[in-house]
Design an enzyme around this catalytic site. Structure first.
Site, short mmCIF file in Angstrom:
data_model
loop_
_atom_site.label_atom_id
_atom_site.label_comp_id
_atom_site.label_asym_id
_atom_site.label_seq_id
_atom_site.Cartn_x
_atom_site.Cartn_y
_atom_site.Cartn_z
CG MET A 184 -1.79 -1.16 1.45
SD MET A 184 -2.66 -1.12 3.04
CE MET A 184 -1.47 -1.85 4.13
N PRO A 196 6.21 6.48 -1.09
CG PRO A 196 8.17 6.57 -2.35
CD PRO A 196 6.81 5.96 -2.34
N GLY A 225 1.31 7.49 3.08
CA GLY A 225 1.28 6.42 4.07
C GLY A 225 -0.06 6.45 4.79
CG PHE A 262 8.14 2.27 4.76
CD1 PHE A 262 9.51 2.46 4.72
CD2 PHE A 262 7.32 3.36 5.03
CE1 PHE A 262 10.05 3.73 4.93
CE2 PHE A 262 7.85 4.63 5.25
CZ PHE A 262 9.21 4.81 5.18
CD GLN A 288 -7.43 -11.58 10.08
OE1 GLN A 288 -8.61 -11.65 9.74
NE2 GLN A 288 -6.56 -12.54 9.89
CD GLU A 289 -1.63 -4.60 8.02
OE1 GLU A 289 -2.41 -4.58 7.04
OE2 GLU A 289 -0.47 -4.14 7.98
N GLY A 349 -1.19 1.65 10.21
CA GLY A 349 -1.90 2.83 10.73
C GLY A 349 -1.24 3.28 12.00
CG ASN A 356 0.01 3.89 18.21
OD1 ASN A 356 -0.38 3.01 17.44
ND2 ASN A 356 0.79 3.63 19.24
C1 LIG Z 1 8.53 -1.88 9.81
C2 LIG Z 1 7.43 -1.40 8.94
C3 LIG Z 1 6.73 -2.30 8.15
C4 LIG Z 1 5.73 -1.85 7.28
N1 LIG Z 1 5.10 -2.77 6.47
C5 LIG Z 1 4.26 -2.29 5.52
C6 LIG Z 1 3.69 -3.20 4.56
O1 LIG Z 1 3.93 -4.42 4.60
N2 LIG Z 1 2.89 -2.69 3.59
C7 LIG Z 1 2.59 -1.37 3.52
O2 LIG Z 1 1.88 -0.96 2.61
N3 LIG Z 1 3.11 -0.48 4.42
C8 LIG Z 1 3.93 -0.92 5.40
N4 LIG Z 1 4.47 -0.04 6.32
C9 LIG Z 1 4.15 1.37 6.19
C10 LIG Z 1 3.27 1.94 7.29
O3 LIG Z 1 1.96 1.44 7.17
C11 LIG Z 1 3.34 3.47 7.19
O4 LIG Z 1 4.67 3.85 7.55
C12 LIG Z 1 2.34 4.15 8.09
O5 LIG Z 1 1.03 3.96 7.62
C13 LIG Z 1 2.60 5.66 8.22
O6 LIG Z 1 2.76 6.26 6.97
P1 LIG Z 1 4.01 7.24 6.72
O7 LIG Z 1 5.25 6.50 7.09
O8 LIG Z 1 3.92 7.75 5.33
O9 LIG Z 1 3.84 8.44 7.76
P2 LIG Z 1 2.97 9.76 7.52
O10 LIG Z 1 1.65 9.42 7.02
O11 LIG Z 1 3.80 10.71 6.72
O12 LIG Z 1 2.86 10.32 9.01
C14 LIG Z 1 3.86 11.14 9.63
C15 LIG Z 1 3.36 11.53 11.03
O13 LIG Z 1 2.15 12.29 10.90
C16 LIG Z 1 1.14 11.69 11.69
N5 LIG Z 1 -0.17 11.86 11.03
C17 LIG Z 1 -0.51 11.53 9.76
N6 LIG Z 1 -1.80 11.82 9.54
C18 LIG Z 1 -2.28 12.34 10.69
C19 LIG Z 1 -3.56 12.83 11.11
N7 LIG Z 1 -4.62 12.81 10.29
N8 LIG Z 1 -3.70 13.28 12.39
C20 LIG Z 1 -2.64 13.27 13.24
N9 LIG Z 1 -1.41 12.84 12.91
C21 LIG Z 1 -1.24 12.37 11.65
C22 LIG Z 1 1.51 10.21 11.76
O14 LIG Z 1 0.89 9.60 12.86
C23 LIG Z 1 3.02 10.29 11.88
O15 LIG Z 1 3.35 10.55 13.23
C24 LIG Z 1 5.42 -0.47 7.23
C25 LIG Z 1 6.10 0.44 8.06
C26 LIG Z 1 7.09 -0.01 8.90
C27 LIG Z 1 7.82 0.99 9.77
#
Ligand SMILES: Cc1cc2nc3c(=O)[nH]c(=O)nc-3n(C[C@H](O)[C@H](O)[C@H](O)COP(=O)(O)OP(=O)(O)OC[C@H]3O[C@@H](n4cnc5c(N)ncnc54)[C@H](O)[C@@H]3O)c2cc1C
Length: 382
Positions: free
Chosen positions: A126, A129, A132, A157, A244-245, A367, A369
């Protein structure tokens, strides 16, 4: 705390899997962390024993086992000290359910037996860069061309990203859709499809043996028959399966907290300073007691959540609450457990020293916290 949903057969299964982990996995913990991966052959060994996707129907090679068995597998994997094996849990209980829930009969027949045997390793793809938390804004495009889609984009990721031979990929099939999430679909993209390539194995702050990678799609031609479910319904499928995830990540966090505290108590009872065990200093006793209390609270909440899930209830609110609280709790426990180990808590050859890095991502993946709190706030009508 013994959960009400376990019966004698579950305890027998737990013992058998714990023996398997102690023999085949745990002795290699340091080696595989150092090598930054687990052997591909281990997938086959685990599959042969029926420990991959045990819930899959017998007609596709599974055992048709209840969710209780998946919980046991996750909890025992967390005691293996090899985070890389967690990638098998992601495959079994996070990715393969997409194919099972939303796939056509033809797709199930083609892929599920390999998912059970370990021939096929899957990933859920999903994150990009630039997208997320805001999944609706993904840019990877899939444009129809005859009976195919032409896919272009980049993902990051991705757990099992480098090992996978089947990627379950979120794409935009309609970039003009309003609202944007209605333009998302899911494609099953096989390794070896021209235009599908893998990038770097990403270096994380922990869980080194777990494969997290980048994926690229460049004019990648995917047959229309690899569309999962219906076009434009992808976001709905993601929101359904993400519950479920989140539950799985919460189970992993709880089980890790329990295991690392168990190990820390053993250490504190046997390590002597100033002529008495570390655990006999009141500050340390209180610290251990506080952690044990938080763990007990987490376990009670989690068991009721698992029970709700098994009974088919909507867990969205409760799992969002459990995920933020329990993933933060395991991070607190990891910090205090390393502190109680003194200098040994900083040495990578000690399992406990690796835990703070290993559990950091629990509060982010599936997702963050903060997103959990957004969901809870919305559901509370705030
Ligand atoms: C070890 C690991 C494994 C992973 N495995 C997978 C995988 O298998 N498949 C996959 O698709 N992804 C995977 N991910 C990605 C993960 O789901 C994303 O990193 C996560 O959803 C956050 O997205 P982002 O890194 O772009 O952070 P961002 O969305 O850029 O968020 C940055 C900060 O802003 C905060 N934020 C964002 N929106 C809001 C809001 N509306 N209100 C308040 N705060 C907010 C966030 O909480 C975070 O603190 C993985 C990540 C890690 C670290």
């Amino acid at each position: 705390m013994q959960a009400r949903f376990y019966k004698e057969e579950h305890q027998i299964f737990r013992k058998a899997f714990r023996d398997f982990v102690n023999k085949e996995i745990k002795p290699n913990a340091e080696k595989w962390e150092h090598e930054k991966g687990i052997p591909r052959d281990l997938w086959h060994k685990v599959g042969e024993q029926g420990y991959l996707c045990p819930w899959v129907d017998e007609k596709y090679g599974g055992s048709g086992a209840g969710f209780e068995y998946s919980v046991i597998l996750h909890e025992e994997i967390c005691r293996s000290e090899v985070p890389g094996v967690g990638g098998m849990g992601v495959h079994s209980d996070i990715v393969v359910p997409y194919i099972h829930h939303h796939g056509s009969e033809k797709q199930k027949e083609k892929y599920l037996p390999g998912c059970v045997s370990g021939d096929i390793v899957t990933s859920i793809v999903m994150t990009e860069p630039e997208a997320g938390s805001d999944l609706a804004s993904i840019r990877t495009k899939a444009i129809r061309d005859g009976n195919d889609y032409i896919v272009n984009g980049q993902k990051v990721f991705i757990t099992n990203g480098i090992t996978c031979n089947l990627a379950v990929v979120a794409v935009k099939t309609d970039s003009k859709a309003d609202p944007p999430h209605k333009g998302i679909s899911i494609l099953l993209i096989e390794e070896g499809t021209p235009g599908f390539s893998k990038g770097r194995l990403l270096e994380k702050t922990g869980a080194n043996s777990q494969d997290t990678g980048e994926l690229f799609f460049e004019d990648c031609r995917v047959p229309q028959e690899n569309l999962l479910g219906e076009e434009g319904e992808g976001f709905k499928y993601l929101m359904h399966n993400l519950q479920q995830e989140r539950l799985i990540i919460t189970i992993d966090s709880q089980a890790t907290a329990e295991y690392v505290l168990e190990k820390t108590i053993d250490y504190c009872k046997t390590r002597n300073v100033f002529g008495r065990p570390v655990s006999r200093f009141q500050h340390n006793t209180f610290k251990i007691v506080e952690m044990a209390t938080e763990i007990e609270i987490g376990r009670a909440f989690l068991n009721s959540l698992i029970e709700d899930f098994i009974n088919g209830k909507d867990i969205t609110l409760k799992v969002s609450m459990a995920k933020w609280w329990i993933t933060e709790m395991v991070n607190r426990v990891a910090y205090h457990c390393t502190q109680l180990h003194g200098g040994y808590g900083c040495m990578k050859e000690y399992y406990v020293a690796r835990v703070p890095g290993d559990v950091r991502s629990m509060a982010i993946a599936a997702g963050t916290n903060e997103i959990m709190k957004v969901i809870i706030g919305n559901m509370m009508g705030l």
